[in-house]
Scaffold this active site. Structure first.
Site, PDB file in Angstrom:
ATOM      1  N   ARG A   1      74.443 -19.856-129.019  1.00 39.48           N
ATOM      2  CA  ARG A   1      73.506 -19.382-130.030  1.00 39.48           C
ATOM      3  C   ARG A   1      72.191 -19.044-129.209  1.00 39.48           C
ATOM      4  O   ARG A   1      71.455 -18.013-129.432  1.00 39.48           O
ATOM      5  CB  ARG A   1      73.105 -20.403-130.890  1.00 39.48           C
ATOM      6  CG  ARG A   1      71.830 -20.133-131.880  1.00 39.48           C
ATOM      7  CD  ARG A   1      71.732 -20.981-133.149  1.00 39.48           C
ATOM      8  NE  ARG A   1      72.090 -22.328-132.819  1.00 39.48           N
ATOM      9  CZ  ARG A   1      71.445 -23.194-132.392  1.00 39.48           C
ATOM     10  NH1 ARG A   1      70.300 -23.073-131.741  1.00 39.48           N
ATOM     11  NH2 ARG A   1      71.831 -24.418-132.301  1.00 39.48           N
TER      12      ARG A   1
ATOM     13  N   TYR B   1      64.374   0.930-147.704  1.00 36.98           N
ATOM     14  CA  TYR B   1      65.692   0.535-147.957  1.00 36.98           C
ATOM     15  C   TYR B   1      65.818  -0.629-148.977  1.00 36.98           C
ATOM     16  O   TYR B   1      65.084  -1.603-148.868  1.00 36.98           O
ATOM     17  CB  TYR B   1      66.283   0.070-146.568  1.00 36.98           C
ATOM     18  CG  TYR B   1      67.686  -0.332-146.658  1.00 36.98           C
ATOM     19  CD1 TYR B   1      68.833   0.475-146.754  1.00 36.98           C
ATOM     20  CD2 TYR B   1      68.157  -1.728-146.674  1.00 36.98           C
ATOM     21  CE1 TYR B   1      70.144  -0.072-146.634  1.00 36.98           C
ATOM     22  CE2 TYR B   1      69.409  -2.438-146.439  1.00 36.98           C
ATOM     23  CZ  TYR B   1      70.318  -1.572-146.708  1.00 36.98           C
ATOM     24  OH  TYR B   1      71.680  -1.860-146.658  1.00 36.98           O
TER      25      TYR B   1
ATOM     26  N   ASP C   1      61.691   0.969-138.573  1.00 35.36           N
ATOM     27  CA  ASP C   1      63.190   0.707-138.679  1.00 35.36           C
ATOM     28  C   ASP C   1      63.692   2.117-138.134  1.00 35.36           C
ATOM     29  O   ASP C   1      63.362   3.204-138.681  1.00 35.36           O
ATOM     30  CB  ASP C   1      63.354   0.689-140.140  1.00 35.36           C
ATOM     31  CG  ASP C   1      65.005   0.582-140.352  1.00 35.36           C
ATOM     32  OD1 ASP C   1      65.739   1.348-139.689  1.00 35.36           O
ATOM     33  OD2 ASP C   1      64.999  -0.041-141.481  1.00 35.36           O
TER      34      ASP C   1
ATOM     35  N   LYS D   1      75.181   1.037-138.381  1.00 37.04           N
ATOM     36  CA  LYS D   1      75.103   2.432-138.518  1.00 37.04           C
ATOM     37  C   LYS D   1      75.187   3.154-137.327  1.00 37.04           C
ATOM     38  O   LYS D   1      76.311   3.114-136.822  1.00 37.04           O
ATOM     39  CB  LYS D   1      73.719   2.792-139.352  1.00 37.04           C
ATOM     40  CG  LYS D   1      73.311   1.810-140.424  1.00 37.04           C
ATOM     41  CD  LYS D   1      74.208   1.756-141.409  1.00 37.04           C
ATOM     42  CE  LYS D   1      73.938   0.493-142.458  1.00 37.04           C
ATOM     43  NZ  LYS D   1      72.369   0.269-142.848  1.00 37.04           N
TER      44      LYS D   1
HETATM   45  C1  PLP Z   1      71.699  -0.507-143.598  1.00 35.15           C
HETATM   46  C2  PLP Z   1      70.076  -0.597-143.281  1.00 35.15           C
HETATM   47  C3  PLP Z   1      69.399  -1.910-143.215  1.00 35.15           C
HETATM   48  C4  PLP Z   1      69.971  -3.085-143.248  1.00 35.15           C
HETATM   49  O1  PLP Z   1      71.265  -3.208-142.351  1.00 35.15           O
HETATM   50  P1  PLP Z   1      72.441  -4.076-142.521  1.00 35.15           P
HETATM   51  O2  PLP Z   1      73.096  -4.057-141.058  1.00 35.15           O
HETATM   52  O3  PLP Z   1      73.183  -3.739-143.789  1.00 35.15           O
HETATM   53  O4  PLP Z   1      72.096  -5.478-142.831  1.00 35.15           O
HETATM   54  C5  PLP Z   1      68.070  -1.482-142.958  1.00 35.15           C
HETATM   55  N1  PLP Z   1      67.426  -0.412-142.692  1.00 35.15           N
HETATM   56  C6  PLP Z   1      68.165   0.890-143.023  1.00 35.15           C
HETATM   57  C7  PLP Z   1      67.448   1.864-142.879  1.00 35.15           C
HETATM   58  C8  PLP Z   1      69.462   0.723-143.172  1.00 35.15           C
HETATM   59  O5  PLP Z   1      70.113   1.677-143.227  1.00 35.15           O
END
Ligand code: PLP
Length: 383
Positions: free
Chosen positions: A51, A103, A175, A200
């Protein structure tokens, strides 16, 4: 392609290659062990309990630091875990600015934690001068940027928001999920922390849920985030880290091929009579076109559009685009934001963010462009 781009590709391909101390494996091994043996109490190695630290997670973290240009990375269990971690830097009196069209689940989390008194929150319009002037009337502790936005691909000016936030003594969080470090490097525009849903583009094969928080320069903030990641247990699993590092090696190749396909699809949809609006920063008609050309190294592989016609008939014909949440995989996906990704925002916030019922979002994959275009043409005919 710029030299920087090639260098980034090399970094991704060579990350942790040839570092195995045990057997000189070319590819870094997967260390699943939850615990590591201590030889003697006086001389301790870097790894004791997974962890806290794990070599496979560290290998991914180092690769992400190199690609974004930061000093260190906290690898997390998801993109939402990454945001959760960042929000633990805040005190209850701190003001957070976040985009009103963030998001969906991030929007929900920010609002829910603010209601519980974890921090103060203002959802703002990051895309206009008047919106920003209003937003910065009170100095924020943190400004969260998401650009391009989801699903309308609005482009926020990172350098401008960073300048305003830094003047107020705050931190700039970006982000970078939609573009990845191959197409946008927020640190070069003034961001202090970048986070990702590695689910992603970074992993890129739709088979891992993961996240990461990368710190630009501040070692104290990095240490604070590492402590919280360990204490909250928001850490990414070794297996997920291994998979993501594997996916990352082809990131540059994938992102550019998907972008090439996206440009062609956007040009096709823009001229189609059944498409009423198209949102893609690569098109001159897009409100963020000029800014994207300055700030990004390409328009990316995400686009959205509004359809005049029968959405269900259209979707039923789409065999090359899976109707599914998520994005950034090798396969093309289509999503109906109003009933899928943006449900948790609520109808009012959705309307404000421009997420209408006729809107569809495409995550363009790396299939042959002719297969994608042929399928879109046929489906639009039946819509
Ligand atoms: C998918 C996404 C998130 C959240 O991520 P997870 O891996 O699904 O928890 C946050 N910001 C954006 C722009 C995303 O596309």
């Amino acid at each position: 392609m710029s030299t920087q781009d090639k260098r980034r590709r090399t970094k991704a391909v060579r990350a942790a290659v040839g570092t195995d101390p045990a057997w000189h494996a070319v590819m870094p091994p997967l260390y699943l062990s939850s615990t590591f043996q201590i030889d003697n109490l006086a001389e301790r190695g870097p790894y004791e309990y997974s962890r806290t630290r794990n070599p496979t997670r560290d290998a991914l973290g180092d690769a992400l630091s190199a690609l974004e240009g930061g000093i260190g990375t906290c690898v997390t269990a998801s993109g939402m875990a990454a945001l959760t971690l960042i929000l633990h830097l805040l005190e209850p009196s701190d003001l957070v600015l976040a985009p009103y069209d963030a998001y969906g689940r991030a929007y929900w989390l920010l609002r829910a934690l603010a209601e519980k008194g974890h921090f103060r929150l203002k959802f703002i319009d990051q895309y206009s001068d008047t919106g920003l002037a209003e937003a910065f009337a009170e100095p924020p502790r943190m400004a969260i940027i998401e650009t391009p936005s989801n699903p309308l691909m609005r482009v926020a000016d990172i350098a401008d928001i960073a300048a305003r936030t830094h003047k107020a003594g705050g931190l700039v969080i970006c982000d970078n999920t939609f573009l990845s470090p191959m197409l946008q490097r927020p640190f070069t525009h003034g961001a202090d922390i970048v986070f990702h849903s590695t689910t992603k583009f970074l992993n890129g094969h739709s088979d891992v849920v993961g996240g990461a928080v990368i710190v630009h320069k501040d070692a104290e903030i990095l240490a604070e985030l590492q402590t919280w990641n360990n204490a909250l247990g928001t850490i990414g699993a070794p297996f997920d880290s291994y998979m993501t590092l594997r996916g990352l090696r082809t990131l540059e190749v994938r992102v550019h091929r998907a972008q090439e396909n996206a440009r062609a699809i956007a040009a096709f949809l823009e001229d189609h009579p059944k498409v009423t609006r198209i949102h893609y920063p690569g098109l001159k008609s897009h409100s963020g076109h000029a800014l994207a050309a300055r700030q990004q190294e390409g328009p990316g592989a995400m686009l959205s559009f509004t359809l005049k016609g029968d959405i269900n008939a259209f979707l039923a014909k789409l065999t090359m685009f899976s109707l599914a949440q998520s994005l950034g995989g090798t396969e093309s996906l289509i999503n109906h934001p109003a009933s899928m990704t943006h449900v948790s925002m609520g109808a009012e916030a959705r309307a404000k963010a421009g997420v209408t019922d006729d809107l569809l979002r495409i995550s363009v994959g790396i299939e042959h462009i002719d297969d994608l275009l042929d399928n879109l043409k046929a489906a639009l005919q039946t819509a």
